[in-house]
Design a protein around this motif. Structure first.
Motif, PDB file in Angstrom:
ATOM      1  N   LYS A 129      -1.784  -8.501   1.925  1.00  0.00           N
ATOM      2  CA  LYS A 129      -0.814  -8.687   0.857  1.00  0.00           C
ATOM      3  C   LYS A 129      -0.448 -10.161   0.766  1.00  0.00           C
ATOM      4  O   LYS A 129      -0.222 -10.814   1.802  1.00  0.00           O
TER       5      LYS A 129
ATOM      6  N   ALA B  83       0.805  -1.224   0.000  1.00  0.00           N
ATOM      7  CA  ALA B  83       0.000   0.000   0.000  1.00  0.00           C
ATOM      8  C   ALA B  83       0.835   1.269   0.000  1.00  0.00           C
ATOM      9  O   ALA B  83       0.367   2.313  -0.465  1.00  0.00           O
TER      10      ALA B  83
ATOM     11  N   GLN C 140       1.669  -9.826  -5.228  1.00  0.00           N
ATOM     12  CA  GLN C 140       2.986  -9.591  -5.817  1.00  0.00           C
ATOM     13  C   GLN C 140       3.636 -10.916  -6.173  1.00  0.00           C
ATOM     14  O   GLN C 140       3.465 -11.914  -5.468  1.00  0.00           O
TER      15      GLN C 140
ATOM     16  N   TYR D 262      -3.319  -6.683  -1.991  1.00  0.00           N
ATOM     17  CA  TYR D 262      -2.206  -6.493  -2.911  1.00  0.00           C
ATOM     18  C   TYR D 262      -1.569  -7.842  -3.208  1.00  0.00           C
ATOM     19  O   TYR D 262      -1.295  -8.627  -2.287  1.00  0.00           O
TER      20      TYR D 262
ATOM     21  N   GLU E 116     -10.877  -6.230  -8.130  1.00  0.00           N
ATOM     22  CA  GLU E 116     -10.693  -5.673  -6.785  1.00  0.00           C
ATOM     23  C   GLU E 116      -9.245  -5.808  -6.295  1.00  0.00           C
ATOM     24  O   GLU E 116      -8.846  -5.117  -5.361  1.00  0.00           O
ATOM     25  N   ALA E 117      -8.487  -6.713  -6.888  1.00  0.00           N
ATOM     26  CA  ALA E 117      -7.104  -6.931  -6.462  1.00  0.00           C
ATOM     27  C   ALA E 117      -6.171  -5.921  -7.123  1.00  0.00           C
ATOM     28  O   ALA E 117      -6.432  -5.440  -8.223  1.00  0.00           O
ATOM     29  N   THR E 118      -5.083  -5.597  -6.441  1.00  0.00           N
ATOM     30  CA  THR E 118      -4.040  -4.727  -6.984  1.00  0.00           C
ATOM     31  C   THR E 118      -2.764  -5.553  -7.145  1.00  0.00           C
ATOM     32  O   THR E 118      -2.300  -6.168  -6.181  1.00  0.00           O
ATOM     33  N   VAL E 119      -2.229  -5.574  -8.344  1.00  0.00           N
ATOM     34  CA  VAL E 119      -1.010  -6.338  -8.622  1.00  0.00           C
ATOM     35  C   VAL E 119       0.169  -5.379  -8.701  1.00  0.00           C
ATOM     36  O   VAL E 119       0.158  -4.420  -9.472  1.00  0.00           O
ATOM     37  N   LEU E 120       1.187  -5.636  -7.886  1.00  0.00           N
ATOM     38  CA  LEU E 120       2.371  -4.786  -7.831  1.00  0.00           C
ATOM     39  C   LEU E 120       3.629  -5.644  -7.789  1.00  0.00           C
ATOM     40  O   LEU E 120       3.605  -6.769  -7.274  1.00  0.00           O
TER      41      LEU E 120
ATOM     42  N   PRO F 155      -8.469  -3.907   1.314  1.00  0.00           N
ATOM     43  CA  PRO F 155      -7.691  -3.897   0.066  1.00  0.00           C
ATOM     44  C   PRO F 155      -6.706  -5.065   0.054  1.00  0.00           C
ATOM     45  O   PRO F 155      -6.130  -5.426   1.089  1.00  0.00           O
TER      46      PRO F 155
END
Length: 255
Positions: free
Chosen positions: A171, A34, A198, A196, A237-241, A194
């Motif tokens: 995460k 985040a 990876q 994340y 809805e997921a955040t890929v980093l 949220p």
């Protein structure tokens, strides 16, 4: 980046609670999750209740390094942080190992009085009431590839301990389809937090070799696979980093 060498001459008052410290370094940037890209000083504690198969911080986990971990008071830790930042407050990231093992309440209270924000990352195996004093709590439960088993009740207790004031996020490190399915299950259990994702580093450094080679091509291939997987599943809805620090510095410590 700057890292202070800690020695046995650091002030330790016997009547104060001490924290086992593996390393303090920065300012650098937060490399994941985040707060990715945010200027940060890292306080890495020593000791962990997990032994993940792909751990990339064995120097803060393996008890063979216990003699390198220094007991420091909150005051001594803050002195080192302020030397690194020139006295200018920024975000302090508490990591490990598992920092939830350590008595961090006094450090957080002291730092907040001086204008610092505190973020912490933990696997969610131990809930602490001082989670409610953090600015950001990152819960990073370990997927099947780690060889660890998640206690879902304890993870939920960590969420509850943080309360509403702390920004709590999840995460998950992803290596394969089984890990991906685990992340989907986690999202279903905590749909309001949220999440994340990876790609995992399959070439983590040995505990005594910070210059170990790293397979960046392999990591980026897994990154592309993960992005395609999320997109094809319409999991918006997921955040890929990425692990940004890994892409920049590889397996180098202290950055």
């Amino acid at each position: 980046m700057t890292s202070l060498t800690m020695t046995a001459t650091n002030p330790v008052m016997l009547d104060e609670p001490t924290i086992r410290i593996s390393e303090i370094f920065g300012p650098t940037i937060q490399g994941e999750g985040a707060l990715i890209g945010k200027p940060t000083v890292f306080v890495r504690t020593g000791g962990c209740d997990y032994r993940c198969s792909w751990c990339d911080t064995l120097h803060a986990v393996d008890s063979a390094h216990r003699h390198e971990w220094l007991p420091m008071t909150p005051q001594a830790i803050m002195m080192q942080i302020e030397v690194l930042t020139g006295g200018k407050p920024l975000t302090v990231s508490l990591s490990g190992g598992n920092p939830a093992i350590q008595p961090l309440a006094s450090l957080i209270e002291l730092g907040r009085k001086r204008g610092f924000d505190f973020a912490l990352e933990t696997q969610g195996s131990l809930a602490k009431d001082w989670f409610a004093e953090l600015s950001v709590l990152t819960l990073s439960p370990k997927p099947p590839s780690s060889g660890m088993t998640t206690d879902w009740q304890r993870l939920a207790e960590c969420v509850d301990a943080a309360g509403r004031k702390t920004r709590t996020v999840m995460k998950v490190v992803i290596f394969d389809d089984e890990d991906y399915a685990y992340a989907r299950d986690l999202a279903g259990r905590h749909p309001n937090l949220p999440l994340y994702l990876q790609p995992g580093n399959h070439t983590p450094p040995p505990s005594r070799d910070e210059n170990a080679s790293i397979d960046l091509d392999g990591i980026m291939s897994r990154m592309r696979w993960l992005i395609d997987k999320v997109a094809s599943d319409r999991w918006f809805e997921a955040t890929v980093l990425p692990q940004l620090h890994t892409l920049i510095w590889g397996n180098l410590r202290g950055v």
